[in-house]
Design an enzyme around this catalytic site. Sequence first.
Site, mmCIF file in Angstrom:
data_model
loop_
_atom_site.group_PDB
_atom_site.id
_atom_site.type_symbol
_atom_site.label_atom_id
_atom_site.label_comp_id
_atom_site.label_asym_id
_atom_site.label_seq_id
_atom_site.Cartn_x
_atom_site.Cartn_y
_atom_site.Cartn_z
ATOM 1 N N ASP A 217 0.862 -1.198 0.000
ATOM 2 C CA ASP A 217 0.000 0.000 0.000
ATOM 3 C C ASP A 217 0.888 1.235 0.000
ATOM 4 O OD1 ASP A 217 -2.324 1.513 0.055
ATOM 5 O OD2 ASP A 217 -2.489 1.467 2.242
ATOM 6 N N ASP A 234 2.841 2.282 8.121
ATOM 7 C CA ASP A 234 1.673 1.446 7.810
ATOM 8 C C ASP A 234 2.062 0.161 7.074
ATOM 9 O OD1 ASP A 234 -0.970 0.841 7.915
ATOM 10 O OD2 ASP A 234 -1.569 2.116 6.252
#
Length: 286
Positions: A217, A234
């Site tokens: 991502d 993340d």
Amino acid sequence: MDQEYGLLDTDEADAPGDEWEEIDYSDTEADRIARKRDREFSQFRERIKDADQFKVTESVFDEATYGALYKLVQDGHIDAFGGPISTGKEANVYTALRGDEEVAVKIYRINASDFREMGEYLEGDPRFEEVAGNKKAVVVGWVRKEFANLERARAAGVRVPEPIAVERNVLVMEYLGAEDGRAKRLAEVSIENPETAYEVVREYMYRLYDAGIVHGDLSEYNIVVQDSQLYVIDVGQAVTIHHPNSEDFLERDCENVAAFFNRQGVDTDGDQLLAYIHEHADPREE
Ligand SMILES: Nc1ncnc2c1ncn2[C@@H]1O[C@H](COP(=O)(O)OP(=O)(O)OP(=O)(O)O)[C@@H](O)[C@H]1O
């Protein structure tokens, strides 16, 4: 640091006079200790529930999350909670104090989490084979995966927040900050030298892949800038190269990163970036 912190004193139940009322002499020492612990825990939970900084995001906490936070406080990883940094779809991030050091606390919501999708990201990862289709187990596995991925990324020479502790659905990590709050995302800053920034991100992507992981991502929203250095954040959804879609994820990451830097004037595209990574990396198979 102008953040307001709600100081946590888990010894409050030790206040003089408090411990005499309920003593039952038929109790064993273990019973008394257990009751004292229960009382301390419920006082802790009430204080967290009442804390202003959590009122806006109160849906985060189920009963077991209070337990996880309590354990982190008792183990010395958190001394005081600050305010929310981010309220995401699956997790909220808060600042906290650990001694006088600021840390970030990411709390996944077991109930709100899209665990089916999360489960797909655990597929094929030999480190998390035992996690079946059980919602809690998937979220807990996910958080442990985020912690493990942070460690692996660091070991590979990629700048990420240092992982500090993990407890059930809660991750404590190094806080990345700027003078006026959290470190800005790449998408939020004006980049002085896009070519150099691109080369750094390309190097990070290569190093991750070489260490056997793909972020999955990666974009200008999951790269932040602290003291002119780039950090990847993340990494919960990052997969190992064993994942059946790892090559598709790598390709998508390359597309997103290259498109961003292309808009900044760098002459590149997803195919070039992907080719660079494949050419230089020899992914680790563990
Ligand atoms: N260690 C950290 N230090 C400072 N800020 C952080 C840290 N980790 C996360 N943040 C901030 O919180 C935001 C959300 O964090 P992250 O992307 O890890 O969570 P998320 O729930 O997956 O977010 P989203 O749903 O927006 O993708 C980040 O964009 C960043 O601004």
